[in-house]
Design an enzyme around this catalytic site. Structure first.
Site, PDB file in Angstrom:
ATOM      1  N   CYS A   1      21.304 -30.103  20.015  1.00 33.32           N
ATOM      2  CA  CYS A   1      21.569 -28.949  19.225  1.00 33.32           C
ATOM      3  C   CYS A   1      20.154 -28.262  19.022  1.00 33.32           C
ATOM      4  CB  CYS A   1      22.097 -29.265  17.929  1.00 33.32           C
ATOM      5  SG  CYS A   1      22.307 -28.026  16.834  1.00 33.32           S
TER       6      CYS A   1
ATOM      7  N   LYS B   1      32.285 -18.683   6.948  1.00 28.16           N
ATOM      8  CA  LYS B   1      32.544 -19.268   8.182  1.00 28.16           C
ATOM      9  C   LYS B   1      32.634 -20.878   7.801  1.00 28.16           C
ATOM     10  CE  LYS B   1      29.004 -20.340  11.031  1.00 28.16           C
ATOM     11  NZ  LYS B   1      28.873 -21.927  11.143  1.00 28.16           N
ATOM     12  N   ASN B   2      31.465 -21.340   7.191  1.00 27.92           N
ATOM     13  CA  ASN B   2      31.458 -22.631   7.005  1.00 27.92           C
ATOM     14  C   ASN B   2      32.646 -23.362   5.881  1.00 27.92           C
ATOM     15  OD1 ASN B   2      29.559 -22.823   8.936  1.00 27.92           O
ATOM     16  ND2 ASN B   2      27.758 -22.989   7.411  1.00 27.92           N
TER      17      ASN B   2
ATOM     18  N   ARG C   1      20.968 -33.957  15.419  1.00 23.73           N
ATOM     19  CA  ARG C   1      22.110 -33.911  14.228  1.00 23.73           C
ATOM     20  C   ARG C   1      22.997 -34.863  14.542  1.00 23.73           C
ATOM     21  NH1 ARG C   1      24.340 -27.651  13.940  1.00 23.73           N
ATOM     22  NH2 ARG C   1      25.419 -28.586  12.086  1.00 23.73           N
TER      23      ARG C   1
ATOM     24  N   ASP D   1      20.165 -22.305   6.248  1.00 25.86           N
ATOM     25  CA  ASP D   1      20.858 -21.323   7.144  1.00 25.86           C
ATOM     26  C   ASP D   1      20.251 -19.854   6.717  1.00 25.86           C
ATOM     27  OD1 ASP D   1      22.179 -23.176   8.368  1.00 25.86           O
ATOM     28  OD2 ASP D   1      24.102 -22.752   7.017  1.00 25.86           O
TER      29      ASP D   1
HETATM   30  N1  EPU Z   1      22.665 -36.128   8.830  1.00 25.39           N
HETATM   31  C1  EPU Z   1      22.288 -37.284   9.309  1.00 25.39           C
HETATM   32  N2  EPU Z   1      23.571 -38.092   9.477  1.00 25.39           N
HETATM   33  C2  EPU Z   1      24.719 -37.408   9.782  1.00 25.39           C
HETATM   34  C3  EPU Z   1      24.829 -36.151   9.382  1.00 25.39           C
HETATM   35  C4  EPU Z   1      23.814 -35.458   8.965  1.00 25.39           C
HETATM   36  O1  EPU Z   1      21.409 -37.861   9.313  1.00 25.39           O
HETATM   37  O2  EPU Z   1      25.703 -38.189   9.972  1.00 25.39           O
HETATM   38  C5  EPU Z   1      21.484 -35.042   8.822  1.00 25.39           C
HETATM   39  C6  EPU Z   1      21.190 -34.024   9.557  1.00 25.39           C
HETATM   40  O3  EPU Z   1      20.813 -34.018  10.761  1.00 25.39           O
HETATM   41  C7  EPU Z   1      20.483 -32.934   9.098  1.00 25.39           C
HETATM   42  C8  EPU Z   1      21.147 -33.266   7.444  1.00 25.39           C
HETATM   43  O4  EPU Z   1      21.617 -34.750   7.720  1.00 25.39           O
HETATM   44  O5  EPU Z   1      19.149 -33.234   8.894  1.00 25.39           O
HETATM   45  C9  EPU Z   1      22.124 -32.223   7.155  1.00 25.39           C
HETATM   46  O6  EPU Z   1      23.211 -32.076   7.845  1.00 25.39           O
HETATM   47  P1  EPU Z   1      24.470 -31.842   7.737  1.00 25.39           P
HETATM   48  O7  EPU Z   1      25.627 -32.931   8.116  1.00 25.39           O
HETATM   49  O8  EPU Z   1      24.757 -31.369   6.174  1.00 25.39           O
HETATM   50  O9  EPU Z   1      24.831 -30.375   8.583  1.00 25.39           O
HETATM   51  P2  EPU Z   1      26.171 -30.008   8.968  1.00 25.39           P
HETATM   52  O10 EPU Z   1      27.219 -30.421   8.231  1.00 25.39           O
HETATM   53  O11 EPU Z   1      26.332 -30.483  10.627  1.00 25.39           O
HETATM   54  C10 EPU Z   1      26.579 -27.894   7.865  1.00 25.39           C
HETATM   55  C11 EPU Z   1      26.477 -26.229   8.242  1.00 25.39           C
HETATM   56  C12 EPU Z   1      25.332 -25.805   9.002  1.00 25.39           C
HETATM   57  C13 EPU Z   1      24.164 -25.954   7.722  1.00 25.39           C
HETATM   58  C14 EPU Z   1      24.222 -27.558   7.312  1.00 25.39           C
HETATM   59  C15 EPU Z   1      23.125 -27.627   6.151  1.00 25.39           C
HETATM   60  C16 EPU Z   1      28.937 -26.201   8.800  1.00 25.39           C
HETATM   61  C17 EPU Z   1      29.997 -25.892  10.040  1.00 25.39           C
HETATM   62  N3  EPU Z   1      27.746 -26.321   9.487  1.00 25.39           N
HETATM   63  O12 EPU Z   1      26.280 -28.466   9.281  1.00 25.39           O
HETATM   64  O13 EPU Z   1      25.523 -24.628   9.278  1.00 25.39           O
HETATM   65  O14 EPU Z   1      22.972 -25.477   8.333  1.00 25.39           O
HETATM   66  O15 EPU Z   1      25.545 -27.971   6.788  1.00 25.39           O
HETATM   67  O16 EPU Z   1      23.340 -26.875   5.383  1.00 25.39           O
HETATM   68  O17 EPU Z   1      29.243 -26.191   8.032  1.00 25.39           O
HETATM   69  C18 EPU Z   1      25.187 -22.460  10.468  1.00 25.39           C
HETATM   70  O18 EPU Z   1      26.115 -22.047   9.821  1.00 25.39           O
HETATM   71  O19 EPU Z   1      24.305 -21.535  11.276  1.00 25.39           O
HETATM   72  C19 EPU Z   1      24.865 -23.973  10.262  1.00 25.39           C
HETATM   73  C20 EPU Z   1      23.990 -24.679  11.235  1.00 25.39           C
END
Ligand code: EPU
Length: 440
Positions: free
Chosen positions: A117, A22-23, A122, A309
């Protein structure tokens, strides 16, 4: 709303194939916005999140069709829109991944700022900082982010955040930088396989990206990308969930369509508990429980660490191992809503800060429980498979967002999972009560 009724106690045995990730699929689908012509993605899972992004991309001028099992064709036919519909974006945070491609290709994007969330705070500040570094004007207006630029310019962008790098942020900036003028250097970039998969797709389209899979990505901007055909990588989180299901039910599984390298941290921690794991062939793992499992201490970290995850699913497993374990989440330090629900199933978890302190119990007990997010739902399903009696999991729409045909796969392996309507489920099983008046 649908619920799952699960009669626990069966060991899972047999062979199961993992679906596409998915991701990885979501940012790859959004990348189709960068080209004109037909992008074909194979091994795309049929999930609610994929359908939500398909609707969003359609509203942004993409023609999308699904062929056979897992082949998605995406073609941009109208580039006049660059505003993402709030109703679609609010359903799925990953919708923000259209921002990079829209900005790079159409010079403008308007997307709702994601709200609260269930897995914790996030923000997307790093994405926005990166767009600004590439020369975009970034504004927030009435709850929407508006990014615009006539021509993006290559830049140095540091993607480090307080909890590590950002996966979607790296994808967003990569898809913007590929069409920027000049060279970009993304440091502290996410190294997740899903980011590598996106970079590989973009390179197939004619981008010039090096360093994928390391913390530093170099991007030489190009003026145009051409569509291509690419397969989505196997879902390492689904694979890990099945590995844990096998261990929890003390079963024996052959898991096909996996990349064992993507699972090495998961394999290592399960082996430390005592689970037997063997690679049999290039993309196949054998999981068995040949001895008593032991508790461990675990920290969820960015890749190549143990993924956040699967923190919830590992928590469910640790609940059944004799002794004490500690599990910590450094990526989403508040991602512990599953713990209270697991405790309703007789687990013994005390959560404090970014850690859960777990004391193993001899037997989990079925109960009515509530899913709070995708991976918490998976943890409850796994716990239910091993629990005594029946568990009813409410709000499984979370699960449908990210696991393709999970109940079909589990039932094929010997589980007893029934999907039914909420209103068809009896709230409580009557229990026999002694007549206290007579014995008094
Ligand atoms: N963060 C910040 N600032 C930002 C972005 C992120 O502080 O601008 C922080 C977040 O709050 C978090 C950390 O950085 O503490 C990591 O967040 P990240 O941005 O990597 O998460 P994401 O890209 O929103 C993806 C996956 C998530 C998975 C995370 C971590 C997708 C669509 N989602 O989220 O997947 O948990 O990376 O690996 O790719 C899931 O599939 O259930 C899911 C939540």
């Amino acid at each position: 709303m649908d619920v799952f009724k699960i009669q626990g106690g069966n060991s899972l045995c047999g062979t199961v194939a993992v679906s596409g990730s998915k991701n990885a699929a979501l940012p790859m689908m959004a990348a189709a916005l960068l080209t004109d012509g037909k992008t074909i993605l194979n091994n795309v899972p049929d999930l609610v999140d994929v359908r939500t992004l398909s609707s969003l991309l359609t509203s942004l001028g993409c023609e999308i069709s699904r062929h056979g099992s897992g082949s998605l064709s995406l073609e941009v036919v109208d580039e006049s829109h660059s505003e993402a519909d709030y109703e679609l974006v609010r359903k799925m945070r990953a919708s923000v991944c259209v921002m990079g491609p829209l900005l790079a290709r159409r010079g403008h994007a308007r997307v709702s700022l994601p709200g609260g969330c269930n897995i914790g705070h996030r923000p997307i500040d790093i994405h926005l900082r990166g767009f600004a570094a590439l020369g975009a004007q970034v504004d927030i207006h009435q709850g929407d982010i508006i990014v615009q630029a006539t021509q993006l310019r290559g830049a140095e962008i540091d993607l480090a955040g307080p909890n590590g790098s950002t996966v979607t942020g790296t994808c967003n900036l990569l898809t913007a930088a590929v069409l920027a003028q000049g060279k970009s250097r993304l440091t502290s970039a996410a190294m997740e396989p899903e980011v590598v998969a996106l970079a590989d797709l973009l390179n197939e389209m004619g981008a010039k990206i090096t360093g994928q899979g390391t913390p530093t990505l170099e991007v030489e901007g190009v003026s145009k990308l051409t569509p291509t055909t690419q397969a989505v990588i196997p879902d390492r989180i689904e694979a890990a969930t099945l590995m844990i299901a096998s261990a929890l039910t003390r079963g024996q599984l052959t898991i096909q369509n996996v990349n064992p390298q993507h699972l090495s941290a998961v394999t290592a921690v399960l082996q430390e508990m005592g689970v037997s794991i063997y690679e049999s062939g290039l993309s196949q793992l054998e999981i068995a429980c040949e001895r008593e499992l032991a508790p461990v201490n675990i920290t969820a970290l960015p890749y190549p660490g143990i993924p956040t995850d699967i923190q919830a699913q590992l928590t469910a497993l640790l609940c059944t191992l004799p002794g004490r374990s500690v599990i910590r989440d450094q990526v989403f330090p508040d991602r512990f809503m599953h713990c209270a629900e697991l405790n309703r199933m007789n687990a013994k978890i005390r959560q404090q800060g970014d850690r859960a302190f777990i004391t193993g119990v001899a037997q989990l007990q079925g109960a009515h429980v509530m899913a709070s997010d995708l991976r918490a739902s998976a943890a409850l399903v796994l716990a239910a498979l091993a629990a005594r009696d029946e568990t009813v999991i409410h709000r499984i729409y979370h699960l449908d967002r990210g696991y393709e045909a999970l109940e079909t796969k589990l039932n094929f392996l010997g589980a007893n999972v029934t999907r039914c309507r909420e209103e068809d489920v009896q709230r409580r099983t009557p229990i026999e009560r002694p007549d206290l008046r007579r014995s008094a």
